[in-house]
Structure formats: structure tokens, C-alpha cells
Design a protein around this motif. Structure first.
Motif, PDB file in Angstrom:
ATOM      1  N   GLN A 202       7.624  -6.799  -7.596  1.00 26.48           N
ATOM      2  CA  GLN A 202       7.263  -6.125  -8.854  1.00 26.48           C
ATOM      3  C   GLN A 202       6.899  -4.666  -8.586  1.00 26.48           C
ATOM      4  OE1 GLN A 202       7.664  -6.988 -11.979  1.00 26.48           O
ATOM      5  NE2 GLN A 202       6.868  -4.981 -12.562  1.00 26.48           N
ATOM      6  N   LYS A 203       6.178  -4.417  -7.504  1.00 25.21           N
ATOM      7  CA  LYS A 203       5.800  -3.045  -7.166  1.00 25.21           C
ATOM      8  C   LYS A 203       7.039  -2.221  -6.819  1.00 25.21           C
ATOM      9  CE  LYS A 203       1.110  -4.079  -5.912  1.00 25.21           C
ATOM     10  NZ  LYS A 203      -0.022  -3.723  -5.103  1.00 25.21           N
TER      11      LYS A 203
ATOM     12  N   ASN B   9       3.618 -17.285   1.726  1.00 22.68           N
ATOM     13  CA  ASN B   9       3.518 -15.850   1.415  1.00 22.68           C
ATOM     14  C   ASN B   9       4.236 -15.486   0.118  1.00 22.68           C
ATOM     15  OD1 ASN B   9       2.218 -14.377   3.852  1.00 22.68           O
ATOM     16  ND2 ASN B   9       3.561 -15.922   4.741  1.00 22.68           N
ATOM     17  N   ARG B  10       4.616 -16.470  -0.649  1.00 19.78           N
ATOM     18  CA  ARG B  10       5.406 -16.248  -1.865  1.00 19.78           C
ATOM     19  C   ARG B  10       4.715 -15.302  -2.845  1.00 19.78           C
ATOM     20  NH1 ARG B  10       8.150 -17.007  -6.116  1.00 19.78           N
ATOM     21  NH2 ARG B  10       9.527 -18.551  -6.880  1.00 19.78           N
ATOM     22  N   ALA B  11       3.441 -15.477  -3.084  1.00 22.95           N
ATOM     23  CA  ALA B  11       2.721 -14.644  -4.055  1.00 22.95           C
ATOM     24  C   ALA B  11       2.772 -13.170  -3.639  1.00 22.95           C
ATOM     25  CB  ALA B  11       1.274 -15.109  -4.185  1.00 22.95           C
TER      26      ALA B  11
ATOM     27  N   GLU C 193       0.829  -1.204   0.000  1.00 26.26           N
ATOM     28  CA  GLU C 193       0.000   0.000   0.000  1.00 26.26           C
ATOM     29  C   GLU C 193       0.868   1.262   0.000  1.00 26.26           C
ATOM     30  OE1 GLU C 193      -2.776  -0.149   3.242  1.00 26.26           O
ATOM     31  OE2 GLU C 193      -3.645  -2.024   2.539  1.00 26.26           O
ATOM     32  N   ALA C 194       1.900   1.271   0.830  1.00 27.38           N
ATOM     33  CA  ALA C 194       2.787   2.436   0.909  1.00 27.38           C
ATOM     34  C   ALA C 194       3.523   2.648  -0.413  1.00 27.38           C
ATOM     35  CB  ALA C 194       3.783   2.271   2.051  1.00 27.38           C
ATOM     36  N   ILE C 195       3.978   1.574  -1.026  1.00 24.70           N
ATOM     37  CA  ILE C 195       4.705   1.659  -2.299  1.00 24.70           C
ATOM     38  C   ILE C 195       3.767   2.139  -3.405  1.00 24.70           C
ATOM     39  CG2 ILE C 195       5.908   0.303  -4.078  1.00 24.70           C
ATOM     40  CD1 ILE C 195       7.586   0.879  -1.554  1.00 24.70           C
ATOM     41  N   ASP C 196       2.542   1.579  -3.435  1.00 24.28           N
ATOM     42  CA  ASP C 196       1.567   2.025  -4.439  1.00 24.28           C
ATOM     43  C   ASP C 196       1.284   3.518  -4.302  1.00 24.28           C
ATOM     44  OD1 ASP C 196       1.272  -0.464  -5.626  1.00 24.28           O
ATOM     45  OD2 ASP C 196      -0.526  -1.001  -4.470  1.00 24.28           O
TER      46      ASP C 196
ATOM     47  N   GLU D 167      10.911   1.970  -8.110  1.00 20.37           N
ATOM     48  CA  GLU D 167      12.281   2.380  -8.418  1.00 20.37           C
ATOM     49  C   GLU D 167      12.330   3.168  -9.721  1.00 20.37           C
ATOM     50  OE1 GLU D 167      16.747   0.447  -8.912  1.00 20.37           O
ATOM     51  OE2 GLU D 167      14.998  -0.851  -9.162  1.00 20.37           O
ATOM     52  N   ALA D 168      11.577   2.730 -10.716  1.00 25.21           N
ATOM     53  CA  ALA D 168      11.542   3.439 -11.998  1.00 25.21           C
ATOM     54  C   ALA D 168      10.939   4.833 -11.818  1.00 25.21           C
ATOM     55  CB  ALA D 168      10.748   2.637 -13.026  1.00 25.21           C
TER      56      ALA D 168
END
Length: 141
Positions: free
Chosen positions: A94-95, A85-87, A39-42, A100-101
Motif C-alpha cells: 500500500q505504501k 509476515n503477510r501484514a 521507513e524509506a518509502i514513507d 508511486e502516485a
């Protein structure tokens, strides 16, 4: 209050604390932390792209706190908990790549604007307005 109570006070028993709830299972805790980080990254990724007033410093502090929580959660985690918790972990990864981009693009834009400002300052200093010869002439009069 009686005289005896004044001279021989009865010990006061402190109130009992409620029993602490049992800590959540490691897998549940890890999933919750990964979800909060996502959520924070999004929010950060979207805000960097759209909100010129976004507070990156506060976002970095939040991410640091979540990283600390994540480090504590995975400290003694079992492999089956990680597998469960892998998924979520792959999704978070990916997020983070997308974030980073966005951060790199933001940094490049800030660097470009700073370069333009520096060039403008250098040009304005080079137009003779603040040259040392003009400064000496004006004070020599």
C-alpha cells in the motif's frame, strides 16, 4: 630477546576472531527488511510532497539496496515465513502505491515546468532578437 629467538623465531599465532553470531531467523530478517523499506518509502513519499531539495538520487540508491536485501531474504523463504509476515508485506504494498502516485505527480510537475521553459525559450528565439537576418545585418556593417 635472546639470540635463539632472533634466529629461530617462534611462530606467531594470529588472534582468534570472535565467534560470529548466529544469523537471525528468516522471518525476523524479512520483517526487519520490510520495516526498513517502509521507513524509506514513507520518507521519500513525504519528502517528494514537501521538500524541494529532496535528493531523489540518494533515495533511489537506498531503495535499490533494500530491494537487493529483500531479494536475498526471500530467496529460499518458506511459505509459513511469508504468511507470518503477510501484514507487513501488504502494508508495504500500500505504501508503494502511495509512493508511486507521489512520484508520478512529481514527474508530471517536472515535465510541465520543462515544457514551460521550452516554450519560453522558443518564444524568445522567435521575437527577432536572435534571428539570422538581424545577425547578418550587424556583421555586415
Amino acid at each position: 630477546m635472546s639470540e635463539q629467538d632472533m634466529y629461530y623465531p617462534q611462530p606467531v599465532t594470529p588472534p582468534r576472531r570472535p565467534a560470529r553470531p548466529a544469523p537471525p531467523a528468516q522471518g525476523t530478517n524479512l520483517a526487519a527488511i520490510v520495516s526498513r523499506i517502509e521507513e524509506a518509502i514513507d520518507l521519500e513519499t513525504t519528502s517528494i510532497r514537501t521538500d524541494v531539495n529532496f535528493d531523489i538520487k540518494a533515495s533511489n540508491a537506498r531503495k535499490s539496496r533494500y530491494l537487493y536485501e529483500l531479494n536475498r531474504a526471500v530467496k529460499d523463504v518458506r511459505s509459513e515465513t511469508l504468511q507470518a509476515n503477510r501484514a507487513g508485506i501488504v502494508r508495504l504494498r500500500q505504501k508503494l502505491v502511495e509512493n508511486e502516485a507521489a512520484l508520478a505527480a512529481h514527474l508530471a510537475a517536472v515535465t510541465e515546468v520543462a515544457g514551460l521553459l521550452q516554450e519560453a525559450i522558443e518564444r524568445s528565439e522567435g521575437d527577432g532578437t536572435y534571428s539570422s537576418t538581424n545577425f547578418r545585418r550587424s556583421h555586415a556593417v
